[in-house]
Design a protein around this motif. Structure first.
Motif, PDB file in Angstrom:
ATOM      1  N   VAL A   1     -44.727  53.931  26.166  1.00  0.00           N
ATOM      2  CA  VAL A   1     -44.751  54.371  24.773  1.00  0.00           C
ATOM      3  C   VAL A   1     -45.648  53.431  23.988  1.00  0.00           C
ATOM      4  CG1 VAL A   1     -43.364  54.620  22.678  1.00  0.00           C
ATOM      5  CG2 VAL A   1     -42.476  55.438  24.869  1.00  0.00           C
ATOM      6  N   GLU A   2     -46.574  54.020  23.220  1.00  0.00           N
ATOM      7  CA  GLU A   2     -47.470  53.225  22.384  1.00  0.00           C
ATOM      8  C   GLU A   2     -46.911  53.066  20.971  1.00  0.00           C
ATOM      9  OE1 GLU A   2     -51.192  55.306  22.587  1.00  0.00           O
ATOM     10  OE2 GLU A   2     -51.490  54.763  24.691  1.00  0.00           O
ATOM     11  N   ARG A   3     -46.353  54.169  20.427  1.00  0.00           N
ATOM     12  CA  ARG A   3     -45.804  54.081  19.069  1.00  0.00           C
ATOM     13  C   ARG A   3     -45.001  55.333  18.765  1.00  0.00           C
ATOM     14  NH1 ARG A   3     -48.742  56.947  14.907  1.00  0.00           N
ATOM     15  NH2 ARG A   3     -47.762  55.580  13.413  1.00  0.00           N
ATOM     16  N   LEU A   4     -44.124  55.190  17.801  1.00  0.00           N
ATOM     17  CA  LEU A   4     -43.392  56.328  17.263  1.00  0.00           C
ATOM     18  C   LEU A   4     -44.334  57.115  16.366  1.00  0.00           C
ATOM     19  CD1 LEU A   4     -40.670  57.816  16.681  1.00  0.00           C
ATOM     20  CD2 LEU A   4     -40.401  56.237  14.756  1.00  0.00           C
ATOM     21  N   LEU A   5     -44.394  58.431  16.570  1.00  0.00           N
ATOM     22  CA  LEU A   5     -45.231  59.273  15.718  1.00  0.00           C
ATOM     23  C   LEU A   5     -44.439  59.859  14.557  1.00  0.00           C
ATOM     24  CD1 LEU A   5     -47.290  61.198  18.415  1.00  0.00           C
ATOM     25  CD2 LEU A   5     -48.121  59.447  16.826  1.00  0.00           C
ATOM     26  N   GLY A   6     -43.199  60.270  14.826  1.00  0.00           N
ATOM     27  CA  GLY A   6     -42.388  60.873  13.775  1.00  0.00           C
ATOM     28  C   GLY A   6     -41.184  61.595  14.332  1.00  0.00           C
ATOM     29  N   VAL A   7     -40.415  62.149  13.422  1.00  0.00           N
ATOM     30  CA  VAL A   7     -39.197  62.874  13.759  1.00  0.00           C
ATOM     31  C   VAL A   7     -39.273  64.237  13.090  1.00  0.00           C
ATOM     32  CG1 VAL A   7     -36.681  62.903  13.558  1.00  0.00           C
ATOM     33  CG2 VAL A   7     -37.882  60.729  13.929  1.00  0.00           C
ATOM     34  N   ASP A   8     -38.982  65.279  13.860  1.00  0.00           N
ATOM     35  CA  ASP A   8     -39.002  66.644  13.352  1.00  0.00           C
ATOM     36  C   ASP A   8     -37.592  67.220  13.445  1.00  0.00           C
ATOM     37  OD1 ASP A   8     -40.356  69.198  12.587  1.00  0.00           O
ATOM     38  OD2 ASP A   8     -39.667  69.809  14.564  1.00  0.00           O
ATOM     39  N   SER A   9     -37.137  67.799  12.347  1.00  0.00           N
ATOM     40  CA  SER A   9     -35.834  68.460  12.323  1.00  0.00           C
ATOM     41  C   SER A   9     -36.054  69.913  11.968  1.00  0.00           C
ATOM     42  CB  SER A   9     -34.929  67.795  11.280  1.00  0.00           C
ATOM     43  OG  SER A   9     -33.722  68.517  11.167  1.00  0.00           O
ATOM     44  N   ARG A  10     -35.570  70.798  12.823  1.00  0.00           N
ATOM     45  CA  ARG A  10     -35.715  72.218  12.535  1.00  0.00           C
ATOM     46  C   ARG A  10     -34.432  72.954  12.890  1.00  0.00           C
ATOM     47  NH1 ARG A  10     -40.521  74.308  14.632  1.00  0.00           N
ATOM     48  NH2 ARG A  10     -41.302  72.257  14.183  1.00  0.00           N
ATOM     49  N   VAL A  11     -34.110  73.947  12.078  1.00  0.00           N
ATOM     50  CA  VAL A  11     -32.967  74.803  12.354  1.00  0.00           C
ATOM     51  C   VAL A  11     -33.504  76.149  12.800  1.00  0.00           C
ATOM     52  CG1 VAL A  11     -30.947  75.959  11.393  1.00  0.00           C
ATOM     53  CG2 VAL A  11     -31.484  73.615  10.709  1.00  0.00           C
ATOM     54  N   ILE A  12     -33.051  76.572  13.957  1.00  0.00           N
ATOM     55  CA  ILE A  12     -33.444  77.869  14.497  1.00  0.00           C
ATOM     56  C   ILE A  12     -32.312  78.833  14.185  1.00  0.00           C
ATOM     57  CG2 ILE A  12     -34.099  79.139  16.571  1.00  0.00           C
ATOM     58  CD1 ILE A  12     -34.913  76.313  17.720  1.00  0.00           C
ATOM     59  N   PRO A  13     -32.585  79.869  13.394  1.00  0.00           N
ATOM     60  CA  PRO A  13     -31.528  80.807  12.995  1.00  0.00           C
ATOM     61  C   PRO A  13     -30.934  81.541  14.199  1.00  0.00           C
ATOM     62  CG  PRO A  13     -33.540  81.177  11.726  1.00  0.00           C
ATOM     63  CD  PRO A  13     -33.872  80.203  12.808  1.00  0.00           C
TER      64      PRO A  13
ATOM     65  N   LEU B   1     -48.752  65.397  14.340  1.00  0.00           N
ATOM     66  CA  LEU B   1     -48.350  64.010  14.119  1.00  0.00           C
ATOM     67  C   LEU B   1     -49.370  63.042  14.704  1.00  0.00           C
ATOM     68  CD1 LEU B   1     -44.526  64.292  14.843  1.00  0.00           C
ATOM     69  CD2 LEU B   1     -45.548  63.593  12.672  1.00  0.00           C
ATOM     70  N   ALA B   2     -49.881  63.342  15.892  1.00  0.00           N
ATOM     71  CA  ALA B   2     -50.841  62.451  16.546  1.00  0.00           C
ATOM     72  C   ALA B   2     -52.173  62.424  15.812  1.00  0.00           C
ATOM     73  CB  ALA B   2     -51.054  62.884  17.989  1.00  0.00           C
ATOM     74  N   GLN B   3     -52.585  63.573  15.283  1.00  0.00           N
ATOM     75  CA  GLN B   3     -53.903  63.650  14.661  1.00  0.00           C
ATOM     76  C   GLN B   3     -53.910  63.178  13.211  1.00  0.00           C
ATOM     77  OE1 GLN B   3     -54.874  67.734  15.579  1.00  0.00           O
ATOM     78  NE2 GLN B   3     -55.509  67.213  17.638  1.00  0.00           N
ATOM     79  N   THR B   4     -52.808  63.372  12.492  1.00  0.00           N
ATOM     80  CA  THR B   4     -52.801  62.989  11.080  1.00  0.00           C
ATOM     81  C   THR B   4     -52.070  61.682  10.824  1.00  0.00           C
ATOM     82  OG1 THR B   4     -50.784  64.251  10.614  1.00  0.00           O
ATOM     83  CG2 THR B   4     -52.888  65.402  10.338  1.00  0.00           C
ATOM     84  N   ALA B   5     -51.180  61.292  11.733  1.00  0.00           N
ATOM     85  CA  ALA B   5     -50.397  60.056  11.601  1.00  0.00           C
ATOM     86  C   ALA B   5     -49.863  59.867  10.179  1.00  0.00           C
ATOM     87  CB  ALA B   5     -51.215  58.852  12.039  1.00  0.00           C
ATOM     88  N   PRO B   6     -49.079  60.834   9.670  1.00  0.00           N
ATOM     89  CA  PRO B   6     -48.570  60.690   8.306  1.00  0.00           C
ATOM     90  C   PRO B   6     -47.659  59.469   8.187  1.00  0.00           C
ATOM     91  CG  PRO B   6     -47.442  62.471   9.449  1.00  0.00           C
ATOM     92  CD  PRO B   6     -48.551  62.012  10.348  1.00  0.00           C
ATOM     93  N   ALA B   7     -47.795  58.751   7.093  1.00  0.00           N
ATOM     94  CA  ALA B   7     -47.004  57.532   6.890  1.00  0.00           C
ATOM     95  C   ALA B   7     -45.516  57.807   6.940  1.00  0.00           C
ATOM     96  CB  ALA B   7     -47.378  56.890   5.553  1.00  0.00           C
ATOM     97  N   THR B   8     -45.108  58.983   6.494  1.00  0.00           N
ATOM     98  CA  THR B   8     -43.684  59.328   6.505  1.00  0.00           C
ATOM     99  C   THR B   8     -43.213  59.792   7.869  1.00  0.00           C
ATOM    100  OG1 THR B   8     -44.138  61.618   5.897  1.00  0.00           O
ATOM    101  CG2 THR B   8     -43.738  60.046   4.088  1.00  0.00           C
ATOM    102  N   GLY B   9     -44.127  60.109   8.789  1.00  0.00           N
ATOM    103  CA  GLY B   9     -43.754  60.638  10.092  1.00  0.00           C
ATOM    104  C   GLY B   9     -43.245  62.059  10.017  1.00  0.00           C
ATOM    105  N   HIS B  10     -43.627  62.790   8.958  1.00  0.00           N
ATOM    106  CA  HIS B  10     -43.145  64.151   8.764  1.00  0.00           C
ATOM    107  C   HIS B  10     -44.327  65.092   8.562  1.00  0.00           C
ATOM    108  CE1 HIS B  10     -40.274  67.248   7.622  1.00  0.00           C
ATOM    109  NE2 HIS B  10     -41.067  67.554   6.609  1.00  0.00           N
ATOM    110  N   VAL B  11     -44.277  66.240   9.235  1.00  0.00           N
ATOM    111  CA  VAL B  11     -45.303  67.264   9.043  1.00  0.00           C
ATOM    112  C   VAL B  11     -44.626  68.537   8.547  1.00  0.00           C
ATOM    113  CG1 VAL B  11     -46.931  66.373  10.749  1.00  0.00           C
ATOM    114  CG2 VAL B  11     -45.182  67.992  11.463  1.00  0.00           C
ATOM    115  N   ALA B  12     -45.412  69.389   7.922  1.00  0.00           N
ATOM    116  CA  ALA B  12     -44.874  70.655   7.422  1.00  0.00           C
ATOM    117  C   ALA B  12     -44.378  71.501   8.590  1.00  0.00           C
ATOM    118  CB  ALA B  12     -45.963  71.415   6.670  1.00  0.00           C
ATOM    119  N   PRO B  13     -43.393  72.370   8.343  1.00  0.00           N
ATOM    120  CA  PRO B  13     -42.884  73.232   9.413  1.00  0.00           C
ATOM    121  C   PRO B  13     -44.006  74.077  10.019  1.00  0.00           C
ATOM    122  CG  PRO B  13     -41.485  73.379   7.475  1.00  0.00           C
ATOM    123  CD  PRO B  13     -42.695  72.577   7.087  1.00  0.00           C
TER     124      PRO B  13
END
Length: 169
Positions: A76-88, A148-160
């Motif tokens: 592992v090189e680094r944490l990219l982020g965490v994604d939370s999604r609810v599947i109906p 996440l890998a390409q934009t590396a957002p500071a918050t570690g969150h990307v749009a759904p």
């Protein structure tokens, strides 16, 4: 023991029965403009990774999952982020609302040789040129991991990521 009449405990227990939850860890391995993808037995392409076992650290889980699914060792090189999604429930495989928490790591392959997962659901792992990913029937987590890998957002969150067509849950 109190037997209140508000039904709060019963409602909470009912919620647990009506919903699913999964904590998973995924590796985003990018090398020379290619990303490592694993093909599930369903035909969908996904990132190497999977469920975190009870008591297991997601960091350790992603290394284990890469080895199990691809035959390769990873670091592992680094944490990219965490994604939370609810599947109906209407589209979830089990027919109940399902929440998936995905922990995404940037990782590098350090050894081994790609192979199918013995006695598992991964039938093939391949290095895929990133531009070709868009044409594959794939899990939405592939798009999340690449974003996440390409934009590396500071918050570690990307749009759904919209699901449908070539992109599946």
């Amino acid at each position: 023991m109190s037997h209140g009449t508000d039904g709060g405990a019963d409602a909470a227990a009912g919620e647990l029965k009506r919903a699913g939850f999964r904590l998973a860890a995924y590796a985003v391995c990018i090398e020379d403009g290619r990303v490592l993808l694993a093909q599930h037995a369903s035909g969908d392409w996904t990132l190497p990774g999977g469920g975190v076992r009870h008591g297991e650290d997601p960091f350790d889980a992603v290394i284990r999952e890469v080895a199990e699914e691809t035959g390769c060792s990873a670091v592992v090189e680094r944490l990219l982020g965490v994604d939370s999604r609810v599947i109906p429930a209407a589209v979830a495989h089990a027919g109940v609302d399902h929440q998936n928490i995905g922990v995404y790591y940037r990782a590098s392959i350090t050894g081994g040789r790609l192979r199918p997962e013995p006695n598992g659901d991964t039938v093939e792992s391949v290095w895929t040129p990133i531009p070709e990913v868009a044409g594959l029937r794939r899990s939405s987590l592939v798009d999340v991991g690449l974003a996440l890998a390409q934009t590396a957002p500071a918050t570690g969150h990307v749009a759904p990521v919209p699901v449908g067509g070539l992109i599946q849950h």
